[in-house]
Design a protein around this motif. Sequence first.
Motif, short mmCIF file in Angstrom:
data_model
loop_
_atom_site.label_atom_id
_atom_site.label_comp_id
_atom_site.label_asym_id
_atom_site.label_seq_id
_atom_site.Cartn_x
_atom_site.Cartn_y
_atom_site.Cartn_z
N ARG A 182 0.84 -1.21 0.00
CA ARG A 182 0.00 0.00 0.00
C ARG A 182 0.87 1.26 0.00
O ARG A 182 0.59 2.22 -0.71
CB ARG A 182 -0.89 -0.06 1.23
CG ARG A 182 -1.82 1.09 1.40
CD ARG A 182 -2.59 0.94 2.70
NE ARG A 182 -3.50 2.05 2.85
CZ ARG A 182 -4.74 1.95 3.21
NH1 ARG A 182 -5.27 0.78 3.47
NH2 ARG A 182 -5.49 3.01 3.32
N GLU A 238 -7.30 1.23 0.19
CA GLU A 238 -7.99 0.22 0.98
C GLU A 238 -8.70 -0.77 0.06
O GLU A 238 -8.69 -1.98 0.29
CB GLU A 238 -8.99 0.86 1.94
CG GLU A 238 -9.75 -0.12 2.80
CD GLU A 238 -8.85 -0.98 3.67
OE1 GLU A 238 -9.19 -2.17 3.86
OE2 GLU A 238 -7.82 -0.49 4.17
N GLU A 293 -6.28 -3.25 -1.33
CA GLU A 293 -5.95 -4.28 -0.34
C GLU A 293 -7.05 -5.34 -0.27
O GLU A 293 -6.76 -6.53 -0.22
CB GLU A 293 -5.72 -3.66 1.04
CG GLU A 293 -4.46 -2.84 1.15
CD GLU A 293 -3.20 -3.65 0.91
OE1 GLU A 293 -3.10 -4.79 1.41
OE2 GLU A 293 -2.30 -3.15 0.21
#
Length: 70
Positions: free
Chosen positions: A22, A56, A59
């Motif tokens: 990330r 996010e 992920e």
Amino acid sequence: MARDNLDTAKRYLAAIANNVSRDELATFFGPGMEVTEMPNRIYPKGQKRDVPAMLEGLERGKKMLRKQSY
């Protein structure tokens, strides 16, 4: 400059395909940027998100998809 943008875009897509962290993906974006996703199988209507929300989502996507390629 156009060549620099093309190289950056290619590096970004390669980073996604290689499942980088990330933090590594975040280096491609500046503060306050918004990401527009075109319609796809996960989000048929597409969507707009800020960078933290997009990261996010990537992920979460790693858990759903074996690989991504462009």
